[in-house]
Scaffold this motif. Structure first.
Motif, PDB file in Angstrom:
ATOM      1  N   SER A   1      89.685   0.844 -95.176  1.00  0.00           N
ATOM      2  CA  SER A   1      90.612   1.956 -95.347  1.00  0.00           C
ATOM      3  C   SER A   1      90.294   3.076 -94.359  1.00  0.00           C
ATOM      4  CB  SER A   1      90.526   2.472 -96.782  1.00  0.00           C
ATOM      5  OG  SER A   1      91.402   3.554 -96.986  1.00  0.00           O
ATOM      6  N   GLY A   2      91.285   3.475 -93.596  1.00  0.00           N
ATOM      7  CA  GLY A   2      91.114   4.560 -92.657  1.00  0.00           C
ATOM      8  C   GLY A   2      90.414   4.202 -91.366  1.00  0.00           C
ATOM      9  N   LYS A   3      90.129   2.925 -91.166  1.00  0.00           N
ATOM     10  CA  LYS A   3      89.416   2.506 -89.960  1.00  0.00           C
ATOM     11  C   LYS A   3      90.250   1.499 -89.167  1.00  0.00           C
ATOM     12  CE  LYS A   3      84.751   3.314 -91.674  1.00  0.00           C
ATOM     13  NZ  LYS A   3      83.374   2.742 -91.827  1.00  0.00           N
ATOM     14  N   GLU A   4      89.865   1.308 -87.916  1.00  0.00           N
ATOM     15  CA  GLU A   4      90.539   0.334 -87.074  1.00  0.00           C
ATOM     16  C   GLU A   4      90.126  -1.086 -87.453  1.00  0.00           C
ATOM     17  OE1 GLU A   4      91.136   3.016 -83.016  1.00  0.00           O
ATOM     18  OE2 GLU A   4      89.941   1.187 -82.969  1.00  0.00           O
ATOM     19  N   ARG A   5      90.994  -2.010 -87.105  1.00  0.00           N
ATOM     20  CA  ARG A   5      90.686  -3.416 -87.328  1.00  0.00           C
ATOM     21  C   ARG A   5      89.471  -3.837 -86.502  1.00  0.00           C
ATOM     22  NH1 ARG A   5      95.089  -6.898 -84.970  1.00  0.00           N
ATOM     23  NH2 ARG A   5      93.720  -6.849 -83.149  1.00  0.00           N
ATOM     24  N   GLU A   6      88.677  -4.705 -87.059  1.00  0.00           N
ATOM     25  CA  GLU A   6      87.443  -5.159 -86.417  1.00  0.00           C
ATOM     26  C   GLU A   6      87.399  -6.684 -86.403  1.00  0.00           C
ATOM     27  OE1 GLU A   6      84.044  -4.096 -88.722  1.00  0.00           O
ATOM     28  OE2 GLU A   6      82.587  -4.866 -87.276  1.00  0.00           O
TER      29      GLU A   6
ATOM     30  N   PRO B   1      82.917 -25.165 -80.532  1.00  0.00           N
ATOM     31  CA  PRO B   1      82.516 -25.310 -81.931  1.00  0.00           C
ATOM     32  C   PRO B   1      81.686 -24.146 -82.458  1.00  0.00           C
ATOM     33  CG  PRO B   1      81.126 -26.658 -80.531  1.00  0.00           C
ATOM     34  CD  PRO B   1      82.195 -26.084 -79.639  1.00  0.00           C
ATOM     35  N   ASP B   2      81.190 -23.309 -81.558  1.00  0.00           N
ATOM     36  CA  ASP B   2      80.326 -22.198 -81.974  1.00  0.00           C
ATOM     37  C   ASP B   2      81.126 -20.905 -81.999  1.00  0.00           C
ATOM     38  OD1 ASP B   2      77.803 -23.708 -79.957  1.00  0.00           O
ATOM     39  OD2 ASP B   2      78.039 -23.837 -82.134  1.00  0.00           O
ATOM     40  N   PRO B   3      81.132 -20.209 -83.118  1.00  0.00           N
ATOM     41  CA  PRO B   3      81.926 -18.988 -83.216  1.00  0.00           C
ATOM     42  C   PRO B   3      81.211 -17.771 -82.634  1.00  0.00           C
ATOM     43  CG  PRO B   3      80.841 -19.398 -85.293  1.00  0.00           C
ATOM     44  CD  PRO B   3      80.482 -20.552 -84.398  1.00  0.00           C
ATOM     45  N   TYR B   4      82.006 -16.814 -82.223  1.00  0.00           N
ATOM     46  CA  TYR B   4      81.482 -15.493 -81.901  1.00  0.00           C
ATOM     47  C   TYR B   4      81.371 -14.691 -83.201  1.00  0.00           C
ATOM     48  CZ  TYR B   4      82.432 -16.184 -76.922  1.00  0.00           C
ATOM     49  OH  TYR B   4      82.439 -16.632 -75.623  1.00  0.00           O
ATOM     50  N   TYR B   5      80.454 -13.715 -83.201  1.00  0.00           N
ATOM     51  CA  TYR B   5      80.309 -12.808 -84.336  1.00  0.00           C
ATOM     52  C   TYR B   5      80.295 -11.365 -83.845  1.00  0.00           C
ATOM     53  CZ  TYR B   5      78.829 -16.847 -87.092  1.00  0.00           C
ATOM     54  OH  TYR B   5      78.775 -18.069 -87.734  1.00  0.00           O
ATOM     55  N   GLY B   6      80.869 -10.492 -84.661  1.00  0.00           N
ATOM     56  CA  GLY B   6      80.751  -9.082 -84.366  1.00  0.00           C
ATOM     57  C   GLY B   6      79.320  -8.612 -84.620  1.00  0.00           C
ATOM     58  N   ASP B   7      78.907  -7.576 -83.920  1.00  0.00           N
ATOM     59  CA  ASP B   7      77.525  -7.102 -84.022  1.00  0.00           C
ATOM     60  C   ASP B   7      77.175  -6.686 -85.450  1.00  0.00           C
ATOM     61  OD1 ASP B   7      77.498  -5.475 -80.760  1.00  0.00           O
ATOM     62  OD2 ASP B   7      77.067  -7.552 -81.347  1.00  0.00           O
ATOM     63  N   SER B   8      78.129  -6.153 -86.180  1.00  0.00           N
ATOM     64  CA  SER B   8      77.843  -5.633 -87.511  1.00  0.00           C
ATOM     65  C   SER B   8      77.595  -6.729 -88.545  1.00  0.00           C
ATOM     66  CB  SER B   8      78.995  -4.751 -87.987  1.00  0.00           C
ATOM     67  OG  SER B   8      80.186  -5.500 -88.061  1.00  0.00           O
TER      68      SER B   8
ATOM     69  N   ARG C   1      91.898 -14.471 -75.902  1.00  0.00           N
ATOM     70  CA  ARG C   1      90.807 -14.039 -75.035  1.00  0.00           C
ATOM     71  C   ARG C   1      89.976 -13.004 -75.769  1.00  0.00           C
ATOM     72  NH1 ARG C   1      95.229 -14.700 -72.146  1.00  0.00           N
ATOM     73  NH2 ARG C   1      95.920 -12.548 -72.434  1.00  0.00           N
ATOM     74  N   ARG C   2      88.696 -13.090 -75.549  1.00  0.00           N
ATOM     75  CA  ARG C   2      87.774 -12.125 -76.145  1.00  0.00           C
ATOM     76  C   ARG C   2      87.618 -10.949 -75.202  1.00  0.00           C
ATOM     77  NH1 ARG C   2      81.954 -11.425 -76.777  1.00  0.00           N
ATOM     78  NH2 ARG C   2      81.523 -10.612 -78.849  1.00  0.00           N
ATOM     79  N   ALA C   3      87.942  -9.774 -75.697  1.00  0.00           N
ATOM     80  CA  ALA C   3      87.886  -8.577 -74.864  1.00  0.00           C
ATOM     81  C   ALA C   3      86.477  -8.001 -74.832  1.00  0.00           C
ATOM     82  CB  ALA C   3      88.872  -7.537 -75.403  1.00  0.00           C
ATOM     83  N   SER C   4      86.238  -7.116 -73.875  1.00  0.00           N
ATOM     84  CA  SER C   4      84.906  -6.524 -73.711  1.00  0.00           C
ATOM     85  C   SER C   4      84.524  -5.650 -74.903  1.00  0.00           C
ATOM     86  CB  SER C   4      84.851  -5.706 -72.423  1.00  0.00           C
ATOM     87  OG  SER C   4      85.850  -4.699 -72.439  1.00  0.00           O
ATOM     88  N   ASP C   5      85.510  -5.172 -75.636  1.00  0.00           N
ATOM     89  CA  ASP C   5      85.211  -4.336 -76.800  1.00  0.00           C
ATOM     90  C   ASP C   5      84.989  -5.174 -78.065  1.00  0.00           C
ATOM     91  OD1 ASP C   5      88.665  -3.265 -77.543  1.00  0.00           O
ATOM     92  OD2 ASP C   5      87.745  -5.248 -77.369  1.00  0.00           O
ATOM     93  N   GLY C   6      84.988  -6.500 -77.923  1.00  0.00           N
ATOM     94  CA  GLY C   6      84.730  -7.369 -79.064  1.00  0.00           C
ATOM     95  C   GLY C   6      85.986  -7.787 -79.808  1.00  0.00           C
ATOM     96  N   ASP C   7      87.124  -7.225 -79.435  1.00  0.00           N
ATOM     97  CA  ASP C   7      88.380  -7.625 -80.066  1.00  0.00           C
ATOM     98  C   ASP C   7      88.881  -8.913 -79.412  1.00  0.00           C
ATOM     99  OD1 ASP C   7      91.544  -5.911 -80.833  1.00  0.00           O
ATOM    100  OD2 ASP C   7      90.466  -7.568 -81.802  1.00  0.00           O
ATOM    101  N   TYR C   8      89.900  -9.496 -80.026  1.00  0.00           N
ATOM    102  CA  TYR C   8      90.466 -10.745 -79.543  1.00  0.00           C
ATOM    103  C   TYR C   8      91.942 -10.530 -79.276  1.00  0.00           C
ATOM    104  CZ  TYR C   8      86.065 -12.528 -81.196  1.00  0.00           C
ATOM    105  OH  TYR C   8      84.717 -12.731 -81.382  1.00  0.00           O
ATOM    106  N   ARG C   9      92.347 -10.799 -78.039  1.00  0.00           N
ATOM    107  CA  ARG C   9      93.741 -10.595 -77.638  1.00  0.00           C
ATOM    108  C   ARG C   9      94.485 -11.924 -77.701  1.00  0.00           C
ATOM    109  NH1 ARG C   9      91.648  -6.010 -77.824  1.00  0.00           N
ATOM    110  NH2 ARG C   9      91.143  -4.779 -75.974  1.00  0.00           N
ATOM    111  N   GLY C  10      95.704 -11.884 -78.239  1.00  0.00           N
ATOM    112  CA  GLY C  10      96.536 -13.083 -78.208  1.00  0.00           C
ATOM    113  C   GLY C  10      96.695 -13.807 -79.528  1.00  0.00           C
ATOM    114  N   MET C  11      96.240 -13.203 -80.622  1.00  0.00           N
ATOM    115  CA  MET C  11      96.459 -13.843 -81.920  1.00  0.00           C
ATOM    116  C   MET C  11      97.964 -13.828 -82.217  1.00  0.00           C
ATOM    117  SD  MET C  11      93.708 -14.990 -83.101  1.00  0.00           S
ATOM    118  CE  MET C  11      91.916 -14.866 -83.019  1.00  0.00           C
TER     119      MET C  11
END
Length: 126
Positions: free
Chosen positions: A41-46, A56-63, A103-113
Motif C-alpha cells: 500500500s502506497g508503494k511502487e510495484r517491486e 531454469p534459474d530465477p532472478y530474485y529481488g535484493d529484499s 527484459r530485466r532492467a537495471s533497476d531490477g524491474d522486468y519490462r514486457g510482461m
C-alpha cells in the motif's frame, strides 16, 4: 483466453512461511518468462522473482534473496513462491505476470510482461 491465477496468500506472523502458486492457461507456458511482483500500500510495484524464458534459474529481488525460493513446473503450467522468514515489510499484494519478450532492467524491474493475475494478499503481522 490468457489467464494467470494466484493462490496461497493469507495472514501469517513474522518469521513464518507461506507458499504462493500461480497457474497459467491460454498460452505456451514454456515459451514465456513468468514471475512474481508485489505492491504494498502506497508503494511502487517491486519485482520479487522471475524466470526468464529458457532459463531454469530465477532472478530474485535484493529484499527477498535468501528468504524466498521460486519454482517452475512446466508440466503443470505453474510457478510457486516459497516464502520463509517473513517480515512485516513483506506485506503486499503479490501478482503473477508473464510475457514472451521480457527484459530485466537495471533497476531490477522486468519490462514486457503481457498478462497479469489479479493478485493474492500476503499480510505479515509483527
Amino acid at each position: 483466453e490468457v489467464q494467470l491465477v494466484e493462490s496461497g496468500g493469507g495472514l501469517v506472523q513474522a518469521g513464518g512461511s507461506l507458499r504462493l502458486s500461480c497457474t497459467a492457461s491460454g498460452f505456451t507456458f514454456a515459451d514465456y518468462a513468468i514471475g512474481w511482483f508485489r505492491q504494498a500500500s502506497g508503494k511502487e510495484r517491486e519485482g520479487v522473482s522471475c524466470f526468464m524464458s529458457g532459463d531454469p534459474d530465477p532472478y530474485y529481488g535484493d529484499s527477498v534473496k535468501g528468504r524466498f525460493t521460486a519454482y517452475r513446473d512446466n508440466a503443470k503450467n505453474t510457478i510457486y513462491l516459497q516464502m520463509s522468514t517473513l517480515k512485516p515489510e513483506d506485506t503486499a499484494v503479490y501478482y503473477c505476470a508473464a510475457g514472451r519478450d521480457v527484459r530485466r532492467a537495471s533497476d531490477g524491474d522486468y519490462r514486457g510482461m503481457e498478462c497479469w493475475g489479479k493478485g493474492t494478499l500476503v499480510n505479515v503481522s509483527s
